[in-house]
Enzyme design. Sequence first.
Site, PDB file in Angstrom:
ATOM      1  N   ASP A 470       0.828  -1.212   0.000  1.00 38.11           N
ATOM      2  CA  ASP A 470       0.000   0.000   0.000  1.00 38.11           C
ATOM      3  C   ASP A 470       0.867   1.268   0.000  1.00 38.11           C
ATOM      4  OD1 ASP A 470      -2.275   1.549   0.115  1.00 38.11           O
ATOM      5  OD2 ASP A 470      -3.107   0.585   1.900  1.00 38.11           O
ATOM      6  N   ASP A 538     -10.581   1.989  -3.612  1.00 37.46           N
ATOM      7  CA  ASP A 538     -11.195   1.737  -2.310  1.00 37.46           C
ATOM      8  C   ASP A 538     -12.706   1.796  -2.427  1.00 37.46           C
ATOM      9  OD1 ASP A 538      -8.910   1.308  -0.958  1.00 37.46           O
ATOM     10  OD2 ASP A 538      -8.818   3.247   0.051  1.00 37.46           O
TER      11      ASP A 538
HETATM   12  C1  DGJ Z   1      -5.860   1.956   1.708  1.00 35.99           C
HETATM   13  C2  DGJ Z   1      -6.177   0.717   0.915  1.00 35.99           C
HETATM   14  O1  DGJ Z   1      -6.597   1.045  -0.374  1.00 35.99           O
HETATM   15  C3  DGJ Z   1      -7.218  -0.084   1.677  1.00 35.99           C
HETATM   16  O2  DGJ Z   1      -7.605  -1.205   0.943  1.00 35.99           O
HETATM   17  C4  DGJ Z   1      -6.665  -0.480   3.019  1.00 35.99           C
HETATM   18  O3  DGJ Z   1      -5.599  -1.368   2.846  1.00 35.99           O
HETATM   19  C5  DGJ Z   1      -6.235   0.765   3.784  1.00 35.99           C
HETATM   20  N1  DGJ Z   1      -5.365   1.584   3.015  1.00 35.99           N
HETATM   21  C6  DGJ Z   1      -5.561   0.359   5.062  1.00 35.99           C
HETATM   22  O4  DGJ Z   1      -5.037   1.435   5.718  1.00 35.99           O
END
Ligand code: DGJ
Length: 717
Positions: A470, A538
């Site tokens: 991430d 997301d």
């Molecule tokens: C952003 C990601 O896109 C999410 O799927 C998740 O992993 C969060 N960060 C966790 O902080």
Amino acid sequence: KINNYFLIETKNTSYLLSVDEKTNLLAHHYYGKKIKIHDYEPLIGKLDGGAGTAILYEGKENKFIHYMDLEYSTIGRGDYRESSIILFNEKLGYTFDFKYESYQIIENNIVEEPIPHSKNYDQVLIITLKDEVAGLKLELYYKVFEEYDVISKYCKLINESSDTYIVERLMSSQIDFKDGDFTLMTFDGNWGKERHVHERDLTVGIYTNDSKMGISSNMHNPLTILKRKKTTENQGIAYGFNLIYSGNHQTFFEVSINNKLRVLSGMSFYAYKKNLKENESFMTPESIITFSSDGLNGLSHNFHEFTLNCIIPSKFKNYLRPIVINNWEATYFNFDEEKLLKLAKVAKKLGIEMFVLDDGWFGHRDNDRSSLGDFYVNSKKLPHGLKYIVDKVNKIGLDFGLWFEPEMISEDSDLYRKHPDWAVKVPRRKPSIGRNQLVLDLTKKEVQDYLIDEISKILSLCNIKYVKWDFNRPITDMYSTSLSNNGEFFHEYIQGLYRILDTLTKRFSDILFEGCASGGNRFDLGMLCYMPQTWTSDNTDYYERLFIQTGTTYGYPLSSISNHVSSIPNHQTLRKTPLASRFHLACLGVLGYELNLLELTSREQKEIKKQIEFYKKYRHIFQYGTLYRSEKTIFNSNVTTFTVVSKDKKEAVVILCQGLVKMAQQEDVIYVDGLDNDTLYEFYNLKHHLNIKMFGGLLNVVSPIKVKINGVVHKAI
Ligand code: DGJ
């Protein structure tokens, strides 16, 4: 090479350039559908000389370079359009000029390449240009991918003089088109709204598609497409451009008053300046160009096949990607061993294959304010350690995946307390903050080594089969105490990142890496060189995701697009949509689930079990089939169809998606594309179940007894 001409050919395209006899400059003549002619003369632009204010190059008759189609333009010599190269030095000012010197054709797949780079090309043409006065050499590289109708272009600038030059721009590719009658498609957005298609007809002036965020960004993906006004999904011509790079990028589309179009693409030189000293060289990232006369679907197929065969790690080319359960939206930071194992058990029962532990497993990270940079386990949540939970999950019968956000540091972390200078910030200036965190200074070798060591320890200790990588805030305050020239920060950062990724993905070559950056904030060919799939967004709302996934498919293959079914009301939009719709859309690529399975009714659990059986049966099609978007996409219609055809064309899956529920619509017509005319196909539909709860008070219209809505009886029914 034919006389003065260089003809580059792929299966269906031709690219023609030549050395202009009078000027020794490299001239561009054609890029597009394959041509078979013996005389190239008619393709050379005919200049209408004698224009009042136009400049004659070196005073040469009829050589108005502002009106010529050039292969690599410079500044200060009479071409006033955006140029491919901008250099400065005190002795020569801003005037530079590169003339043809020699060429080379390389067949054996050994050629100097940038990092990262494409593989499996057929031939490489290298043309060397020289600025004698400056003592600079410029090599233009053309990698040819015959089968995929792709050419990759990049260049290398070499300083053979004893002077230093400041490189203010060095583009990877220039194409001068004879006309500018195109519609430009860009893929823009924001967090939760990635890669929405935007179209505009080009007109006189300059349009720039770029990123300044230090990453390829969700604001403007590096992918761009030019199409004729009549081009549709299945017909007409289209040109595609992309970059194998994850940092700032820039593509200029300049239409001049005589309706010529210049397209320049490469890494962005925004807030970036390279000092090129004696004997030093600088190589640009690869710019990918492709052409199709089979419409946008044809163009996407070129991109998809190229990405699968020449970009992602070859091991994962046909690798069936696992169905995951990710605990993020199920628990957020609030989990313990018991909760996770319960979730894993239900997941296993439903047919899920991989358990992914997301954010919050390390340091004392109970919210997003701490612990990034610390790689020891959160002993409050996982008192028996990481290996214990991995082994337990393995025992249940699931593989284990782990989330990392390696490039970040929280001010509240042991790492920051020990190495405050490892955070990206300008001395004496209070840094800007994103999601309560700072970026780690990846230009520093010791930071790269720290990350490689810490992550390696974890991946060696535990049986981890998948890593989610991430990156949750863009870069600001770009400055490193270790760089002698801070104008070079942005590119150095990305080079540092690539070194880490290269080391880790080679060292742990069996692990499937998934890229992620607050969803799809870094969905690009650079990351895909190391990580075969990316968390698309997301935003898991069915309706919103229709747009996001459609936009993404223009440039990226289905197996790179990771999608999860989440709960309702949706956590981003609060919208409620049927489980079936959420599943069908998530099937278009790599399927996963991201919800608390324990909170589902037994009927919903049964439905998910069936979904997973269905997906597994057709997984090879959903991940590796050929995708056809219907002529109407969600960007111009409320109803749209996706057809995915298996490689042997014997099977296909068609998904009809309705955006919003509307009245008086056209009846459902499934437009199927890409099938084989000589094959007899048998069609069948999936049955849909609607949850009676969705009907709310309507139930009482048909019920013989009055049912209390949301009461025990209602739930039982
Ligand atoms: C952003 C990601 O896109 C999410 O799927 C998740 O992993 C969060 N960060 C966790 O902080």
